[in-house]
Design a protein around this motif. Structure first.
Motif, PDB file in Angstrom:
ATOM      1  N   SER A 184      21.159 -37.636   6.539  1.00  0.00           N
ATOM      2  CA  SER A 184      20.432 -36.764   5.622  1.00  0.00           C
ATOM      3  C   SER A 184      20.195 -37.483   4.302  1.00  0.00           C
ATOM      4  O   SER A 184      19.107 -37.937   4.014  1.00  0.00           O
ATOM      5  CB  SER A 184      21.193 -35.459   5.408  1.00  0.00           C
ATOM      6  OG  SER A 184      20.472 -34.611   4.569  1.00  0.00           O
ATOM      7  N   CYS A 185      21.271 -37.648   3.493  1.00  0.00           N
ATOM      8  CA  CYS A 185      21.068 -38.155   2.130  1.00  0.00           C
ATOM      9  C   CYS A 185      20.713 -39.642   2.078  1.00  0.00           C
ATOM     10  O   CYS A 185      20.030 -40.089   1.176  1.00  0.00           O
ATOM     11  CB  CYS A 185      22.318 -37.904   1.300  1.00  0.00           C
ATOM     12  SG  CYS A 185      23.713 -38.956   1.777  1.00  0.00           S
ATOM     13  N   ALA A 186      21.218 -40.413   3.027  1.00  0.00           N
ATOM     14  CA  ALA A 186      21.042 -41.875   3.063  1.00  0.00           C
ATOM     15  C   ALA A 186      21.720 -42.584   1.893  1.00  0.00           C
ATOM     16  O   ALA A 186      21.432 -43.752   1.624  1.00  0.00           O
ATOM     17  CB  ALA A 186      19.569 -42.270   3.147  1.00  0.00           C
TER      18      ALA A 186
ATOM     19  N   GLY B 248      25.401 -42.027   1.119  1.00  0.00           N
ATOM     20  CA  GLY B 248      26.854 -41.910   1.147  1.00  0.00           C
ATOM     21  C   GLY B 248      27.404 -40.627   0.556  1.00  0.00           C
ATOM     22  O   GLY B 248      28.565 -40.588   0.129  1.00  0.00           O
ATOM     23  N   VAL B 249      26.603 -39.577   0.539  1.00  0.00           N
ATOM     24  CA  VAL B 249      27.039 -38.335  -0.102  1.00  0.00           C
ATOM     25  C   VAL B 249      27.222 -37.182   0.879  1.00  0.00           C
ATOM     26  O   VAL B 249      28.151 -36.391   0.765  1.00  0.00           O
ATOM     27  CB  VAL B 249      26.030 -37.920  -1.213  1.00  0.00           C
ATOM     28  CG1 VAL B 249      26.441 -36.600  -1.848  1.00  0.00           C
ATOM     29  CG2 VAL B 249      25.925 -39.014  -2.265  1.00  0.00           C
ATOM     30  N   CYS B 250      26.342 -37.094   1.873  1.00  0.00           N
ATOM     31  CA  CYS B 250      26.356 -35.890   2.735  1.00  0.00           C
ATOM     32  C   CYS B 250      27.369 -35.976   3.870  1.00  0.00           C
ATOM     33  O   CYS B 250      27.773 -34.963   4.432  1.00  0.00           O
ATOM     34  CB  CYS B 250      24.966 -35.625   3.295  1.00  0.00           C
ATOM     35  SG  CYS B 250      24.466 -36.787   4.595  1.00  0.00           S
ATOM     36  N   GLY B 251      27.750 -37.181   4.261  1.00  0.00           N
ATOM     37  CA  GLY B 251      28.772 -37.349   5.306  1.00  0.00           C
ATOM     38  C   GLY B 251      28.251 -37.173   6.716  1.00  0.00           C
ATOM     39  O   GLY B 251      29.041 -37.033   7.645  1.00  0.00           O
TER      40      GLY B 251
ATOM     41  N   CYS C   7      24.687 -45.440   6.430  1.00  0.00           N
ATOM     42  CA  CYS C   7      23.887 -45.617   5.216  1.00  0.00           C
ATOM     43  C   CYS C   7      24.599 -46.433   4.147  1.00  0.00           C
ATOM     44  O   CYS C   7      23.990 -46.791   3.140  1.00  0.00           O
ATOM     45  CB  CYS C   7      23.483 -44.261   4.649  1.00  0.00           C
ATOM     46  SG  CYS C   7      24.871 -43.291   4.033  1.00  0.00           S
TER      47      CYS C   7
ATOM     48  N   ASP D 148      26.388 -39.308   8.700  1.00  0.00           N
ATOM     49  CA  ASP D 148      26.095 -40.445   9.583  1.00  0.00           C
ATOM     50  C   ASP D 148      27.308 -41.365   9.806  1.00  0.00           C
ATOM     51  O   ASP D 148      27.164 -42.585   9.884  1.00  0.00           O
ATOM     52  CB  ASP D 148      24.890 -41.259   9.079  1.00  0.00           C
ATOM     53  CG  ASP D 148      25.146 -41.918   7.736  1.00  0.00           C
ATOM     54  OD1 ASP D 148      26.075 -41.481   7.026  1.00  0.00           O
ATOM     55  OD2 ASP D 148      24.420 -42.867   7.394  1.00  0.00           O
TER      56      ASP D 148
HETATM   57 FE1  FES Z   1      24.422 -38.937   3.996  1.00  0.00          FE
HETATM   58 FE2  FES Z   1      25.002 -41.313   5.114  1.00  0.00          FE
HETATM   59  S1  FES Z   1      23.208 -40.123   5.379  1.00  0.00           S
HETATM   60  S2  FES Z   1      26.295 -40.034   3.947  1.00  0.00           S
END
Ligand code: FES
Ligand code: SF4
Ligand code: F3S
Length: 255
Positions: free
Chosen positions: A74-76, A78-81, A95, A83
């Protein structure tokens, strides 16, 4: 099977390098070459930029080579967790992992995180993981009237649980834990991190309820101090230390 992506024309003079990505795949419906649920490896030859991360390589495959590849993101940043994956046999965020840091002269392997059911390709069923998180009641519990303004806390009290507030629920820790893989009951390290964040919060009044839950046979005593969780955490949380603080609170009765 090996598939190749053409280098994007606009790369021009920017430094590029060749990468082989080996992706573990699985399709519950099967396809022309593989039966339903059958695991197989697929290789992709890619031309990547020096700044590309594993997520960029997966996007290159998805967008230019094979649109059937499935993965979460999602965020790409390192925030949304969303991937967390097993990359070269270690749990990492796609990411936040640069290809050039993975010895790209050799094939780079990408697999789903272990210990959770695979739904398709790199996507796992996170429900058992979130069920454990819900068990520890990850919300502030208080009695008495709600104050008119914020609930105050000293910097020293805030510091006690600062580390565990950084969790992004990526599951890299829990799915790196050998006890979680083999036991089938263990809540896993993330649930203990989630509980730690409230147990040591001076504003919370539900710490003993949470400690009682973690004193269960699925709780903290299952941990064998393997440290895989701490090594896997992309946020640098001292997961094993948090678990030992919860064990200490249970042993001494002091929070
Ligand atoms: Fe969100 Fe990697 S895409 S933490
Ligand atoms: Fe991910 Fe670290 Fe939270 Fe575990 S403790 S879920 S590895 S951020
Ligand atoms: Fe597992 Fe971490 Fe304990 S890897 S055994 S939860 S220290």
């Amino acid at each position: 099977m090996t598939a190749t992506a053409e280098a994007p024309a606009e790369i021009g003079a920017v430094e590029t390098f060749e990468v082989t990505l080996r992706v573990k795949r699985q399709n519950p419906e099967g396809n022309d070459a593989h039966g339903p649920g059958e695991e197989y490896w697929e290789e992709f030859q890619l031309t990547c930029l020096a700044t590309d991360r594993v997520l960029d390589a997966l996007h290159q495959i998805k967008w230019n080579v094979d649109g059937t590849l499935n993965f979460r993101r999602s965020c790409a940043h390192g925030v949304c967790g969303s991937d967390a994956m097993r990359i070269n046999a270690k749990n990492r965020l796609a990411c936040s992992t640069l290809l050039k840091d993975l010895n790209p002269a050799r094939p780079i392997t990408v697999e789903p995180i272990a210990g959770l059911p695979v739904l398709k390709d790199l996507i796992v069923d996170m429900e058992p993981f979130f069920a454990s998180y819900r068990e520890i009641m990850p919300f502030l519990m208080t009695t008495g009237p709600t104050p008119e303004r914020e609930r105050l806390q000293s910097p020293e009290d805030r510091e006690r649980f600062d580390d565990t507030t950084k969790c992004i629920l990526c599951a890299a820790c829990t799915t790196a834990c050998p006890v979680f893989w083999t036991d089938g009951q263990y809540f896993g390290p993330q649930a203990i991190v989630g509980a730690h964040r409230f147990i040591f919060d001076s504003r919370d009044e539900g710490q003993w309820e949470r400690l009682e839950i973690l004193n269960d046979r699925a709780g903290v005593w299952k941990c064998r101090t393997a440290f895989n969780c701490t090594e896997a955490c992309p946020r640098g949380i001292e997961v094993t230390k948090a678990i030992s603080e919860v064990k200490h609170a249970l042993n001494t009765g002091e929070v």
